[in-house]
Structures are given as C-alpha cells and as structure tokens.
Design a protein around this motif. Structure first.
Motif, PDB file in Angstrom:
ATOM      1  N   VAL A  46       1.658  -3.471  -6.198  1.00  0.00           N
ATOM      2  CA  VAL A  46       0.247  -3.210  -5.860  1.00  0.00           C
ATOM      3  C   VAL A  46      -0.415  -3.413  -4.356  1.00  0.00           C
ATOM      4  O   VAL A  46      -1.380  -3.245  -4.658  1.00  0.00           O
ATOM      5  CB  VAL A  46       0.108  -4.803  -7.163  1.00  0.00           C
ATOM      6  CG1 VAL A  46      -2.177  -5.078  -7.150  1.00  0.00           C
ATOM      7  CG2 VAL A  46       0.741  -4.754  -8.695  1.00  0.00           C
ATOM      8  N   ALA A  47       0.705  -4.156  -4.049  1.00  0.00           N
ATOM      9  CA  ALA A  47      -0.420  -4.272  -2.820  1.00  0.00           C
ATOM     10  C   ALA A  47      -0.264  -3.453  -1.936  1.00  0.00           C
ATOM     11  O   ALA A  47       0.184  -2.354  -1.791  1.00  0.00           O
ATOM     12  CB  ALA A  47       1.165  -4.982  -1.904  1.00  0.00           C
ATOM     13  N   GLY A  48      -1.428  -3.533  -1.128  1.00  0.00           N
ATOM     14  CA  GLY A  48      -2.324  -2.550  -0.447  1.00  0.00           C
ATOM     15  C   GLY A  48      -2.940  -0.972  -1.298  1.00  0.00           C
ATOM     16  O   GLY A  48      -3.458  -0.491  -0.885  1.00  0.00           O
ATOM     17  N   LYS A  49      -2.559  -1.045  -2.570  1.00  0.00           N
ATOM     18  CA  LYS A  49      -3.555  -0.775  -3.309  1.00  0.00           C
ATOM     19  C   LYS A  49      -5.112  -1.131  -3.760  1.00  0.00           C
ATOM     20  O   LYS A  49      -5.394  -2.282  -3.396  1.00  0.00           O
ATOM     21  CB  LYS A  49      -3.274  -0.301  -4.569  1.00  0.00           C
ATOM     22  CG  LYS A  49      -1.368  -0.191  -5.100  1.00  0.00           C
ATOM     23  CD  LYS A  49      -1.263   1.210  -4.667  1.00  0.00           C
ATOM     24  CE  LYS A  49       0.030   1.922  -5.008  1.00  0.00           C
ATOM     25  NZ  LYS A  49       1.140   2.046  -5.793  1.00  0.00           N
ATOM     26  N   THR A  50      -5.808  -0.205  -4.394  1.00  0.00           N
ATOM     27  CA  THR A  50      -7.110  -0.177  -4.683  1.00  0.00           C
ATOM     28  C   THR A  50      -7.025  -0.906  -6.793  1.00  0.00           C
ATOM     29  O   THR A  50      -6.902   0.476  -6.688  1.00  0.00           O
ATOM     30  CB  THR A  50      -7.819   1.009  -4.145  1.00  0.00           C
ATOM     31  OG1 THR A  50      -7.939   0.886  -2.708  1.00  0.00           O
ATOM     32  CG2 THR A  50      -9.681  -0.003  -4.733  1.00  0.00           C
ATOM     33  N   VAL A  51      -7.356  -2.293  -6.188  1.00  0.00           N
ATOM     34  CA  VAL A  51      -7.671  -2.399  -7.815  1.00  0.00           C
ATOM     35  C   VAL A  51      -9.029  -2.198  -8.206  1.00  0.00           C
ATOM     36  O   VAL A  51     -10.052  -2.818  -7.497  1.00  0.00           O
ATOM     37  CB  VAL A  51      -7.203  -3.240  -7.934  1.00  0.00           C
ATOM     38  CG1 VAL A  51      -7.074  -4.350  -9.318  1.00  0.00           C
ATOM     39  CG2 VAL A  51      -5.560  -3.378  -7.418  1.00  0.00           C
ATOM     40  N   VAL A  52      -9.659  -1.922  -8.988  1.00  0.00           N
ATOM     41  CA  VAL A  52     -10.471  -1.971  -9.922  1.00  0.00           C
ATOM     42  C   VAL A  52     -10.545  -2.857 -11.069  1.00  0.00           C
ATOM     43  O   VAL A  52     -10.447  -2.246 -11.829  1.00  0.00           O
ATOM     44  CB  VAL A  52     -11.514  -0.420  -9.811  1.00  0.00           C
ATOM     45  CG1 VAL A  52     -13.439  -0.699 -10.749  1.00  0.00           C
ATOM     46  CG2 VAL A  52     -11.655   0.319  -8.702  1.00  0.00           C
ATOM     47  N   VAL A  53     -11.777  -3.701 -10.474  1.00  0.00           N
ATOM     48  CA  VAL A  53     -12.144  -4.743 -11.888  1.00  0.00           C
ATOM     49  C   VAL A  53     -13.542  -4.280 -12.641  1.00  0.00           C
ATOM     50  O   VAL A  53     -14.461  -4.739 -11.976  1.00  0.00           O
ATOM     51  CB  VAL A  53     -12.020  -6.373 -11.441  1.00  0.00           C
ATOM     52  CG1 VAL A  53     -11.638  -7.225 -12.977  1.00  0.00           C
ATOM     53  CG2 VAL A  53     -10.230  -6.704 -10.544  1.00  0.00           C
ATOM     54  N   VAL A  54     -13.512  -3.688 -13.495  1.00  0.00           N
ATOM     55  CA  VAL A  54     -14.521  -3.227 -14.394  1.00  0.00           C
ATOM     56  C   VAL A  54     -14.889  -4.908 -15.344  1.00  0.00           C
ATOM     57  O   VAL A  54     -14.332  -5.191 -16.355  1.00  0.00           O
ATOM     58  CB  VAL A  54     -14.511  -2.423 -15.374  1.00  0.00           C
ATOM     59  CG1 VAL A  54     -15.424  -1.988 -15.856  1.00  0.00           C
ATOM     60  CG2 VAL A  54     -13.618  -1.456 -14.419  1.00  0.00           C
ATOM     61  N   GLY A  55     -16.096  -5.399 -14.783  1.00  0.00           N
ATOM     62  CA  GLY A  55     -16.678  -6.990 -15.197  1.00  0.00           C
ATOM     63  C   GLY A  55     -16.342  -8.288 -14.661  1.00  0.00           C
ATOM     64  O   GLY A  55     -14.890  -8.487 -13.978  1.00  0.00           O
ATOM     65  N   TYR A  56     -17.209  -8.845 -13.819  1.00  0.00           N
ATOM     66  CA  TYR A  56     -16.503  -9.900 -13.461  1.00  0.00           C
ATOM     67  C   TYR A  56     -17.627 -11.612 -14.099  1.00  0.00           C
ATOM     68  O   TYR A  56     -17.793 -12.401 -13.568  1.00  0.00           O
ATOM     69  CB  TYR A  56     -17.203  -9.855 -12.218  1.00  0.00           C
ATOM     70  CG  TYR A  56     -16.399 -11.019 -10.912  1.00  0.00           C
ATOM     71  CD1 TYR A  56     -15.292 -10.431 -10.826  1.00  0.00           C
ATOM     72  CD2 TYR A  56     -17.114 -11.740 -10.691  1.00  0.00           C
ATOM     73  CE1 TYR A  56     -14.966 -10.864  -9.967  1.00  0.00           C
ATOM     74  CE2 TYR A  56     -16.742 -13.156  -9.579  1.00  0.00           C
ATOM     75  CZ  TYR A  56     -15.283 -12.700  -9.034  1.00  0.00           C
ATOM     76  OH  TYR A  56     -14.202 -13.079  -8.257  1.00  0.00           O
ATOM     77  N   GLY A  57     -16.409 -11.309 -15.131  1.00  0.00           N
ATOM     78  CA  GLY A  57     -17.150 -12.888 -16.326  1.00  0.00           C
ATOM     79  C   GLY A  57     -15.290 -13.720 -15.633  1.00  0.00           C
ATOM     80  O   GLY A  57     -14.592 -13.119 -15.167  1.00  0.00           O
ATOM     81  N   TRP A  58     -15.532 -14.600 -16.569  1.00  0.00           N
ATOM     82  CA  TRP A  58     -13.960 -15.119 -16.017  1.00  0.00           C
ATOM     83  C   TRP A  58     -12.574 -14.569 -16.683  1.00  0.00           C
ATOM     84  O   TRP A  58     -11.815 -15.085 -15.817  1.00  0.00           O
ATOM     85  CB  TRP A  58     -14.207 -16.226 -17.428  1.00  0.00           C
ATOM     86  CG  TRP A  58     -15.439 -17.401 -16.845  1.00  0.00           C
ATOM     87  CD1 TRP A  58     -16.549 -17.900 -17.671  1.00  0.00           C
ATOM     88  CD2 TRP A  58     -15.325 -17.969 -15.553  1.00  0.00           C
ATOM     89  NE1 TRP A  58     -17.629 -19.061 -17.498  1.00  0.00           N
ATOM     90  CE2 TRP A  58     -16.475 -18.973 -16.042  1.00  0.00           C
ATOM     91  CE3 TRP A  58     -14.394 -18.628 -14.770  1.00  0.00           C
ATOM     92  CZ2 TRP A  58     -16.880 -19.794 -14.807  1.00  0.00           C
ATOM     93  CZ3 TRP A  58     -15.027 -19.585 -14.147  1.00  0.00           C
ATOM     94  CH2 TRP A  58     -16.391 -20.221 -13.836  1.00  0.00           C
ATOM     95  N   CYS A  59     -13.068 -13.990 -17.461  1.00  0.00           N
ATOM     96  CA  CYS A  59     -11.178 -13.172 -17.351  1.00  0.00           C
ATOM     97  C   CYS A  59     -11.810 -11.817 -16.710  1.00  0.00           C
ATOM     98  O   CYS A  59     -10.920 -12.138 -15.620  1.00  0.00           O
ATOM     99  CB  CYS A  59     -11.944 -11.771 -18.983  1.00  0.00           C
ATOM    100  SG  CYS A  59     -10.961 -13.032 -19.813  1.00  0.00           S
ATOM    101  N   GLY A  60     -12.555 -11.537 -15.178  1.00  0.00           N
ATOM    102  CA  GLY A  60     -12.374 -10.608 -14.539  1.00  0.00           C
ATOM    103  C   GLY A  60     -12.156 -11.350 -13.542  1.00  0.00           C
ATOM    104  O   GLY A  60     -11.894 -10.610 -12.795  1.00  0.00           O
ATOM    105  N   LYS A  61     -12.637 -12.163 -13.495  1.00  0.00           N
ATOM    106  CA  LYS A  61     -12.612 -13.118 -12.547  1.00  0.00           C
ATOM    107  C   LYS A  61     -10.675 -14.001 -12.152  1.00  0.00           C
ATOM    108  O   LYS A  61     -10.493 -13.425 -11.169  1.00  0.00           O
ATOM    109  CB  LYS A  61     -13.313 -14.777 -11.935  1.00  0.00           C
ATOM    110  CG  LYS A  61     -14.370 -14.443 -11.791  1.00  0.00           C
ATOM    111  CD  LYS A  61     -15.442 -16.004 -12.317  1.00  0.00           C
ATOM    112  CE  LYS A  61     -16.731 -15.901 -11.665  1.00  0.00           C
ATOM    113  NZ  LYS A  61     -17.403 -15.663 -13.170  1.00  0.00           N
ATOM    114  N   GLY A  62     -10.418 -14.288 -13.007  1.00  0.00           N
ATOM    115  CA  GLY A  62      -8.895 -14.445 -13.250  1.00  0.00           C
ATOM    116  C   GLY A  62      -8.323 -12.914 -12.484  1.00  0.00           C
ATOM    117  O   GLY A  62      -7.381 -12.542 -11.523  1.00  0.00           O
ATOM    118  N   VAL A  63      -8.406 -11.871 -12.687  1.00  0.00           N
ATOM    119  CA  VAL A  63      -8.083 -10.607 -12.822  1.00  0.00           C
ATOM    120  C   VAL A  63      -7.980  -9.895 -11.500  1.00  0.00           C
ATOM    121  O   VAL A  63      -6.895  -9.878 -10.630  1.00  0.00           O
ATOM    122  CB  VAL A  63      -8.287  -9.498 -13.876  1.00  0.00           C
ATOM    123  CG1 VAL A  63      -7.585  -7.844 -13.560  1.00  0.00           C
ATOM    124  CG2 VAL A  63      -7.891  -9.616 -15.226  1.00  0.00           C
ATOM    125  N   ALA A  64      -9.222 -10.805 -10.926  1.00  0.00           N
ATOM    126  CA  ALA A  64      -9.501 -10.045  -9.595  1.00  0.00           C
ATOM    127  C   ALA A  64      -8.368 -10.819  -8.476  1.00  0.00           C
ATOM    128  O   ALA A  64      -8.509 -10.492  -7.244  1.00  0.00           O
ATOM    129  CB  ALA A  64     -10.547  -9.947  -8.653  1.00  0.00           C
TER     130      ALA A  64
END
Length: 420
Positions: free
Chosen positions: A208-226
């Motif tokens: 995962v390091a160095g990759k671009t991660v797109v998190v779709v939605g920034y509710g509480w679940c999105g906050k955790g994933v990001a």
C-alpha cells in the motif's frame, strides 16, 4: 435437538472449528461478558423470541449467545451472503440457537432464509441493513403483530428506517445503534479502518505504501479507512458530496477532489457511502491499468458492477476474491469480493474488542425496547445516553482505567448562570 431439527446450515460437523472461533472472541469481549452476567441474573427476555440478522461470524455468534442467556429463544440469519461462516453456524446450532444461514447462497435462497427467520414470529429484532424490517413491512405484514421493536446496526439500515418513518409506514420502534457514540466513534472509525485494510491486504498481497488510495465518502467509516491508509504509507485522496466533510478531509491532511479526477490517479479505491453508483462507467473509462476496486458499504451497489461488466471484453477470477475485468483497450480493473463488504466477505470483520462495545449496545438496546415499547411509539430512536455512557464505563473498567468525576461545587458551577 430442536435447533438442529429446525435449522438450515451447511454441515453440523463443522461445529468444533466454529466453537474455537467463538471462544476466542468471548475471551476478548469483556463488556459483553459483563452484560451476559447481568442477563443471566435478570432474564430480561424470558419467554420471548429474538430474530437476528447480522454478519454471521464469531462475534455475532457470541452476541446471540448473550441474548440467549437472557432467556430468549434466538433465531439468526446472515445479513450478507459472503460473510456467513459455516463453522460458526454449526457451533451455534449445537448451543441451541436456530440458524438459517449458509455461506454464499444464491439470491433466492438467501431471501428465503431471511423469511424463515421472520416466520418464527419474533418479539424483538436485531437488524443489519434493514432487510428483516423491510421484508416484514413490504412482503410479510402478517408477521408484524407480535413484534415489539428492535435495533439497527448500520447507516444504510437507518436511512431505510427513517424513510419508512417519514412515510408513516414503520409499525414498531427501532433503535439506531449505528448513531450511538460507542458505535460510530469506535466501530465505524477504528473497526472499519482496520478491517478494510485487513481484507484488502490479505486478498491482494500488494504493498500500500506509495500508492494512491481513493476513499469515497468521509463519514466515520471513511475517516477510519483514510487514517489507516495514511498509516500504511499511502497517498490518500477523498471524494465527497458534503462540503463540510470535504473541508474536514482537507484539514485532516488529505487531497479532496471529484471522482472524475480521482478515478484517473487511484491505485486502490474504497467506497464507504451507503449510496449507489459512486464508481461507474465514466470513471472506469479513465482508470489506470491495474486499478483495484473495493467496497465497505453495506450493499454491493456502490461500484456499478453491471456497467463494469458491460465495459469489459473478458472477466476471470485471478485469485480468491479478486475478479479481473479486461477492457477493450487492454486495461485491467480488479474488483474485490464481488463488490460486497471487503472487510467481511474477504476478511473476518472488525476486531473483537471493537465489536464488544457495538454488540453491548445492541443487547442493551433491545432490552430498552422491550422495557419501553408500549410508550415510545413507532419511531427511529437514538440509543439513550445512559446506555451509551454505561458501555463506555464498562470498557474503561475492563482496561483498568479510571477517570475523574465532577465535584459537587463543579456541578453547581456548571448549572449556574448567575455566578461565574
């Protein structure tokens, strides 16, 4: 054995493996253990039937056993075809819980298993995603009369319940467990954050390091994933439709942009919105070769899979829980766990210590409904703060942590408006 005679599961001989899983989580769920002791003494559900629809793995199984310890006759089904664990189902049946669930049934059988759960005529319901409540109201209203109320686990389910409430269709009270502090602050943020990346990492075995991660939605679940993606060394992009959450993501250190732009640069995509078609045809057209799509929302509609399939010239399974879609120009897009919940369909879900608090809320919520159903109305209700706070106190006590209390002088000061 009545439960075995009535249940529909894959194989009762799998029970020993399931029991080991349940025993493991029990050892790491001290809050639920404390509530179980209380239920065993008080028997709040004696003579009642409780129907449960949740992701049917070990932590859910232990919740069912805690409710059973309170005197209930418990019937349980899965809330997602791919998250049901057959060995856990078998262990529950041996413990006297009626189970209607198998791993990966076809859609018709999956629906029928839910209907059978409702045909036990429950007094109380624990739901995940709103399917049990929806079926009751739309297809089996003949089973409504005995239901006193219940509790709902997820954002998706609460949205459905509130729509029913707004239309005047909801026929019994439902407690919105998802909206409790001890649910969304910990389960949605830390639980989803860790378990999503557990599922993605074990499935792809890619860095995962160095990759671009797109998190779709920034509710509480999105906050955790990001947050967890950032901890793994990713460059994190957030897409949102809510301006306030967009500002929040920006101030948390993430790039914020529309999906039309994010689709071009993402290596990993994780949808966590509770809505449909968040990633669709226009986005597939511009994605990188090798982009990896995953979903952590309740239903498999956040990635538009029919549009992805229509754009592909071929599809094949390249690894367990990874489907490769090859597009006409040779680009390949990978979909994890059929677009279902990646943390459960391709993993074991949230950590036991996190679900300890959430399932403690579920257990206490249906007790609250049972104690008060005649006077609280056919509404979507918040978890009473006293229950939320009690679960937090039990959690701190299990960690051997104490906190301060207000002095009488401090209480008087806070209650006063004249002497400051």
């Amino acid at each position: 054995m009545k439960a075995l005679e009535n249940s529909i599961i894959k194989d009762i001989s799998l029970a020993p493996d399931g029991r080991l899983k349940i025993d493991w989580v029990k050892a790491h769920m001290p809050v639920l253990n404390r509530i179980r002791e209380q239920f065993e003494r008080e028997q709040p559900f004696k003579g009642l039937k409780v129907a449960i629809s949740l992701h049917l793995e070990a932590k859910t199984a232990y919740l069912a056993k805690v409710v059973q310890a309170g005197g209930a006759e418990v019937t349980i089904t899965g809330s997602n075809p791919l998250s049901t664990q057959d060995d856990v189902c078998a262990a529950l049946v041996e413990d006297g819980v009626t189970v209607y669930a198998k791993h990966n049934p076809d859609p018709a059988e999956y629906k029928e298993l839910m209907v059978k759960t409702l045909e036990t005529r429950p007094d109380l319901i624990i739901d995940d995603g709103g399917d049990l409540v929806s079926i009751l109201h739309s297809e089996r209203p003949d089973l409504l009369e005995q239901v006193r109320g219940g509790a709902e686990e997820t954002t998706t389910g609460i949205l459905r319940l509130k729509a029913m409430e707004k239309e005047g269709k909801l026929q019994f009270p439902m407690v919105a467990v998802n909206d409790a502090f001890c649910k969304y602050l910990f389960d949605n943020r830390y639980g989803t954050g860790q378990s999503v990346w557990d599922g993605i990492n074990r499935t792809t075995n890619l860095v995962v390091a160095g990759k671009t991660v797109v998190v779709v939605g920034y509710g509480w679940c999105g906050k955790g994933v990001a947050m967890r993606a950032k901890g793994l060394g990713a460059n994190v992009v957030v897409t949102e439709i809510d301006a306030i959450k967009g500002v929040e993501a920006y101030m948390d250190g993430f790039r914020v942009m529309p999906m039309t732009e994010a689709a071009r640069i993402g290596d990993f995509f994780v949808t966590v919105t509770g809505n449909r078609d968040c990633i669709r045809e226009e986005h597939f057209k511009v994605m990188k070769d090798g982009a990896i799509l995953s979903n952590a929302g309740h239903f498999d509609v956040e990635v538009n899979i029919p549009e992805l399939a229509a754009a592909a010239v071929s599809k094949r399974t390249v690894r367990k829980n990874i489907e490769e879609y090859e597009l006409a120009d040779g680009r390949k897009i990978y979909l994890l766990a059929e677009g279902r919940l990646v943390n459960l369909a391709a993993g074991d879900g949230h950590p036991a210590e996190i679900m300890d608090m959430t399932f403690a809320l579920q257990a206490m919520a249906i007790k609250y409904v049972n104690d008060n159903y005649e006077k609280i109305g056919n509404n979507v209700l918040n978890v009473p703060y006293e229950i939320d706070e009690q679960v937090a106190r039990y959690k701190l006590q299990s960690l051997d942590i104490t906190i301060d209390r207000l002095t009488e002088e401090q209480k008087a000061y806070l209650d006063s408006w004249t002497e400051h």
